[in-house]
Design an enzyme around this catalytic site. Structure first.
Site, mmCIF file in Angstrom:
data_model
loop_
_atom_site.group_PDB
_atom_site.id
_atom_site.type_symbol
_atom_site.label_atom_id
_atom_site.label_comp_id
_atom_site.label_asym_id
_atom_site.label_seq_id
_atom_site.Cartn_x
_atom_site.Cartn_y
_atom_site.Cartn_z
ATOM 1 N N ALA A 1 0.836 -1.193 0.000
ATOM 2 C CA ALA A 1 0.000 0.000 0.000
ATOM 3 C C ALA A 1 0.876 1.251 0.000
ATOM 4 O O ALA A 1 1.769 1.387 0.838
ATOM 5 C CB ALA A 1 -0.919 0.000 1.212
ATOM 6 N N GLU B 1 10.365 -4.911 16.801
ATOM 7 C CA GLU B 1 11.818 -4.852 16.965
ATOM 8 C C GLU B 1 12.429 -3.642 16.277
ATOM 9 O O GLU B 1 13.400 -3.048 16.769
ATOM 10 C CB GLU B 1 12.459 -6.133 16.433
ATOM 11 C CG GLU B 1 13.951 -6.227 16.651
ATOM 12 C CD GLU B 1 14.344 -6.306 18.125
ATOM 13 O OE1 GLU B 1 14.911 -5.325 18.639
ATOM 14 O OE2 GLU B 1 14.055 -7.347 18.749
ATOM 15 N N VAL C 1 13.001 0.487 17.838
ATOM 16 C CA VAL C 1 14.088 1.023 18.668
ATOM 17 C C VAL C 1 15.411 0.426 18.199
ATOM 18 O O VAL C 1 15.564 -0.790 18.147
ATOM 19 C CB VAL C 1 13.892 0.689 20.159
ATOM 20 C CG1 VAL C 1 15.045 1.244 20.984
ATOM 21 C CG2 VAL C 1 12.563 1.226 20.671
ATOM 22 N N LYS D 1 11.386 6.351 22.139
ATOM 23 C CA LYS D 1 12.061 5.062 22.310
ATOM 24 C C LYS D 1 12.244 4.734 23.792
ATOM 25 O O LYS D 1 12.141 3.572 24.196
ATOM 26 C CB LYS D 1 13.407 5.089 21.582
ATOM 27 C CG LYS D 1 13.245 5.194 20.065
ATOM 28 C CD LYS D 1 14.560 5.467 19.363
ATOM 29 C CE LYS D 1 14.357 5.577 17.859
ATOM 30 N NZ LYS D 1 15.594 5.948 17.137
#
Length: 437
Positions: free
Chosen positions: A46, A130, A133, A206
């Site tokens: 998309a 995953e 960060v 983060k």
């Protein structure tokens, strides 16, 4: 081995990371099938504009502007478009349909993570992140899985490559902030608008993710204390170097006790700090990232590597894709987010650390004793004092650099306020915290 059905993959976004994910998924499909036990079919990608430039190797027939239909026909949805909306809407749609979701969207997770995790748990789906960060650095899985039985005490992270590059240039080349930022921009490390990086917003998002995961407690990004690096001067960086430190923008997640009540809580904060040169984080150069974890049983652990980049971040995304595919093959519901601890998030005033305070003062007898008395009055113990006579900018002044023993942020703030009110103090030039000792 029994052949599992083909898994349909929907990819949202074909930018620098999305394009690399698509390329690697198409290029290494046979290997991924062998590792997961299922054929992974990229059903579509998309995009907002079908005619925008794309990475080589992406078949045009895979592109679509109809994200909703693509999502509803997928087993696994990978979101790499960034931003809050429509990414949030699309991921709620994906999870609501029972699809597993993989995202690298730190801003979305930091602001709407609880909503997404709650829905995933309700329908038995899994949310993987995953890539949110540290780019290619594996840090989410180690915290979520490998250290799940341990007790994480503290995380010190260099999690923004742009600011680390700028600070490294200020130290090694002697650049001021503006010059270092211009270099980072010219080399592609900084965006045209670097505010999110240099003011600490990216690192704060983060930090919220890492703290929530490490301490099994939901930590909203609004609770993360944030300071950027725009006010740092070349003189501060040089002074730190001479004292045996390097300046790093740190994301700090810490389990600590409230100094007033003794109640355990967590702190999440982002600010420029002095790191001893011999500390592992002191050697992190350029645009690299590193996360230093201190755990009760495992001890000190260091995760280091590229914190950004299309192909590097794609590595983390594909790692999540393999995990998601294996979960489908094995069967069973997704693993819920662990927020069982539900610890309070403590205000920055409750944090305890050491400080290095630089003052411009009148160069006359008795000033040092007066200043030492102010520190003592507010419960801040002085460890070291360095004095340079004749500050270069104001005649008749001296520069004092005062290193403290451990003190609370509240005590240090009160000390600085009192110093600003002293006639003998020309200016409080800088206050830098010391971390990692």
């Amino acid at each position: 081995m029994i052949e599992y059905r083909t898994l349909s993959i929907a990819l949202l976004g074909a930018g620098s990371v999305g394009g690399q994910v698509a390329r690697l998924l198409l290029q290494h499909g046979d290997e991924l099938e062998a590792r997961t036990g299922a054929r992974l079919e990229l059903r579509g990608i998309a995009v907002r504009d079908l005619d925008a430039p794309r990475a080589d190797g992406i078949p045009r027939e895979l592109l679509t502007t109809n994200a909703r239909d693509l999502i509803l026909g997928a087993d696994i949805v990978i979101e790499l478009m960034g931003g809050i909306e429509p990414a949030r809407e699309y991921l709620l749609l994906a999870l609501g349909s029972g699809a597993d979701v993989i995202t690298g969207n730190k801003a979305l997770l930091a602001t709407h993570g609880p909503e997404l995790f709650d829905l995933a748990e309700q329908v038995g789906a899994q949310l993987y992140y995953e890539a949110a960060v540290g780019g290619a650095i594996p840090i989410i899985r180690p915290l979520r899985d490998s250290l799940a039985g341990d007790r994480v005490k503290r995380i010190l992270g260099i999690v923004n490559g742009t600011t680390n590059f700028i600070l490294d240039r200020m130290e090694t080349a002697g650049d001021d902030f503006g010059t270092a930022l211009a270099t980072a921009t010219a080399l592609g490390y900084a965006e045209a608008d670097p505010t999110g990086d240099v003011e600490g917003h990216d690192a704060a998002q983060k930090a919220a993710i890492l703290a929530s995961l490490a301490f099994h407690t939901r930590v909203p990004v609004e609770a993360v204390h944030r300071e950027g690096i725009t006010r740092l001067t070349a003189a501060e960086v040089e002074g730190a170097r001479k004292a045996g430190y390097v300046v790093k923008l740190l994301a700090i997640c810490e389990r600590l006790a409230d100094p007033d009540t003794g109640q355990e809580g967590v702190s999440a904060r982002v600010y420029p700090a002095l790191v001893p040169r011999e500390h592992p984080l002191g050697a992190v150069r350029g645009a690299n990232n590193a996360v230093f974890v201190e755990a009760e049983a495992a001890g000190s652990l260091m995760f280091y590597g590229a914190g950004a980049g299309g192909v590097e971040t794609a590595s983390a995304v594909l790692g999540d894709l393999v995990s998601a595919a294996r979960r489908h093959v094995a069967g069973g519901p997704g693993v819920a987010e662990s927020v069982s601890a539900d610890l309070p998030v403590l205000d920055i005033s409750r944090v305890t650390t050491q400080y290095r305070v630089t003052l411009a003062v009148e160069d006359r007898p008795g000033v040092l004793a007066t200043i030492a008395a102010i520190f003592s009055e507010h419960g801040v113990s002085v460890e070291t004092v360095e004095q340079t006579v004749a500050a270069p900018t104001v005649e008749g002044t001296a520069t004092l650099v005062i290193g403290t023993h451990t003190a609370t942020e509240a005590a240090l703030s009160a000390t600085v306020a009192a110093l600003n009110g002293l006639e003998a103090v020309v200016a409080v030039q800088s206050v830098l915290r010391i971390e990692g000792e």
